[in-house]
Write a protein that holds these residues in place. Sequence first.
Motif, PDB file in Angstrom:
ATOM      1  N   LEU A  38       0.832  -1.212   0.000  1.00 52.26           N
ATOM      2  CA  LEU A  38       0.000   0.000   0.000  1.00 52.26           C
ATOM      3  C   LEU A  38       0.859   1.251   0.000  1.00 52.26           C
ATOM      4  O   LEU A  38       0.551   2.217  -0.703  1.00 52.26           O
ATOM      5  CB  LEU A  38      -0.943   0.023   1.207  1.00 52.26           C
ATOM      6  CG  LEU A  38      -2.224  -0.775   1.087  1.00 52.26           C
ATOM      7  CD1 LEU A  38      -2.999  -0.717   2.397  1.00 52.26           C
ATOM      8  CD2 LEU A  38      -3.083  -0.304  -0.060  1.00 52.26           C
ATOM      9  N   ASP A  39       1.935   1.230   0.783  1.00 47.39           N
ATOM     10  CA  ASP A  39       2.856   2.370   0.794  1.00 47.39           C
ATOM     11  C   ASP A  39       3.460   2.585  -0.590  1.00 47.39           C
ATOM     12  O   ASP A  39       3.589   3.718  -1.055  1.00 47.39           O
ATOM     13  CB  ASP A  39       3.966   2.163   1.826  1.00 47.39           C
ATOM     14  CG  ASP A  39       3.476   2.259   3.260  1.00 47.39           C
ATOM     15  OD1 ASP A  39       2.337   2.741   3.488  1.00 47.39           O
ATOM     16  OD2 ASP A  39       4.223   1.837   4.167  1.00 47.39           O
ATOM     17  N   TRP A  40       3.823   1.496  -1.256  1.00 48.84           N
ATOM     18  CA  TRP A  40       4.389   1.587  -2.603  1.00 48.84           C
ATOM     19  C   TRP A  40       3.364   2.169  -3.574  1.00 48.84           C
ATOM     20  O   TRP A  40       3.678   3.047  -4.371  1.00 48.84           O
ATOM     21  CB  TRP A  40       4.860   0.207  -3.075  1.00 48.84           C
ATOM     22  CG  TRP A  40       5.501   0.237  -4.423  1.00 48.84           C
ATOM     23  CD1 TRP A  40       6.812   0.492  -4.692  1.00 48.84           C
ATOM     24  CD2 TRP A  40       4.854   0.037  -5.679  1.00 48.84           C
ATOM     25  NE1 TRP A  40       7.024   0.453  -6.051  1.00 48.84           N
ATOM     26  CE2 TRP A  40       5.832   0.172  -6.679  1.00 48.84           C
ATOM     27  CE3 TRP A  40       3.549  -0.252  -6.062  1.00 48.84           C
ATOM     28  CZ2 TRP A  40       5.557   0.033  -8.026  1.00 48.84           C
ATOM     29  CZ3 TRP A  40       3.264  -0.395  -7.408  1.00 48.84           C
ATOM     30  CH2 TRP A  40       4.264  -0.251  -8.373  1.00 48.84           C
ATOM     31  N   LEU A  41       2.124   1.667  -3.503  1.00 48.38           N
ATOM     32  CA  LEU A  41       1.064   2.198  -4.368  1.00 48.38           C
ATOM     33  C   LEU A  41       0.841   3.682  -4.105  1.00 48.38           C
ATOM     34  O   LEU A  41       0.685   4.470  -5.034  1.00 48.38           O
ATOM     35  CB  LEU A  41      -0.248   1.428  -4.149  1.00 48.38           C
ATOM     36  CG  LEU A  41      -0.294   0.000  -4.668  1.00 48.38           C
ATOM     37  CD1 LEU A  41      -1.545  -0.705  -4.152  1.00 48.38           C
ATOM     38  CD2 LEU A  41      -0.250  -0.026  -6.186  1.00 48.38           C
ATOM     39  N   GLU A  42       0.814   4.052  -2.823  1.00 47.59           N
ATOM     40  CA  GLU A  42       0.608   5.454  -2.448  1.00 47.59           C
ATOM     41  C   GLU A  42       1.722   6.331  -3.032  1.00 47.59           C
ATOM     42  O   GLU A  42       1.476   7.406  -3.570  1.00 47.59           O
ATOM     43  CB  GLU A  42       0.562   5.599  -0.923  1.00 47.59           C
ATOM     44  CG  GLU A  42       0.313   6.998  -0.432  1.00 47.59           C
ATOM     45  CD  GLU A  42      -1.068   7.531  -0.772  1.00 47.59           C
ATOM     46  OE1 GLU A  42      -1.142   8.707  -1.204  1.00 47.59           O
ATOM     47  OE2 GLU A  42      -2.054   6.795  -0.640  1.00 47.59           O
ATOM     48  N   LYS A  43       2.942   5.856  -2.927  1.00 44.41           N
ATOM     49  CA  LYS A  43       4.096   6.605  -3.416  1.00 44.41           C
ATOM     50  C   LYS A  43       4.043   6.794  -4.935  1.00 44.41           C
ATOM     51  O   LYS A  43       4.500   7.803  -5.461  1.00 44.41           O
ATOM     52  CB  LYS A  43       5.368   5.857  -3.029  1.00 44.41           C
ATOM     53  CG  LYS A  43       6.647   6.515  -3.452  1.00 44.41           C
ATOM     54  CD  LYS A  43       7.820   5.690  -2.959  1.00 44.41           C
ATOM     55  CE  LYS A  43       8.948   5.772  -3.954  1.00 44.41           C
ATOM     56  NZ  LYS A  43      10.012   4.851  -3.685  1.00 44.41           N
ATOM     57  N   ASN A  44       3.457   5.852  -5.639  1.00 40.19           N
ATOM     58  CA  ASN A  44       3.492   5.849  -7.097  1.00 40.19           C
ATOM     59  C   ASN A  44       2.181   6.237  -7.762  1.00 40.19           C
ATOM     60  O   ASN A  44       2.095   6.245  -8.997  1.00 40.19           O
ATOM     61  CB  ASN A  44       3.942   4.483  -7.603  1.00 40.19           C
ATOM     62  CG  ASN A  44       5.402   4.252  -7.315  1.00 40.19           C
ATOM     63  OD1 ASN A  44       6.249   4.851  -7.947  1.00 40.19           O
ATOM     64  ND2 ASN A  44       5.691   3.426  -6.321  1.00 40.19           N
TER      65      ASN A  44
END
Length: 124
Positions: A109-115
Amino acid sequence: MENCDDVLRLVLRIDFPPDNRLGHGKIRLLELIASTGSISAAGRAMDMSYRRAWLLVDALNSMFSRPVVESQRGGKQGGGAALTEFGNELLHTYRHMQEKLEKAVKPELDWLEKNRSQSSDAGQ
């Protein structure tokens, strides 16, 4: 502080074959019934009619071998509704599952949020 509507969130939904579901809407309704003691007040808090709230409660009670919500018709004491012991267990179990799921996929989720695109019309 970020607006909750601006943050990615994971939603747990459990499909009960053939056509029932348990998800954040029914769980929120249960939380509101527990706090208000009323199906109609819980429905109003979610901007839904009493009939819709009652149908969701009826669906919940039909999904399990034990009742989730017990209601009392109006009268001198007035009506009301409460979660059964099983309903409280269901609420706790769902929230526990949700917490475990969120922890398990937090890096993704953090990765998705960042991207993700920050454009307000992304995906439309």
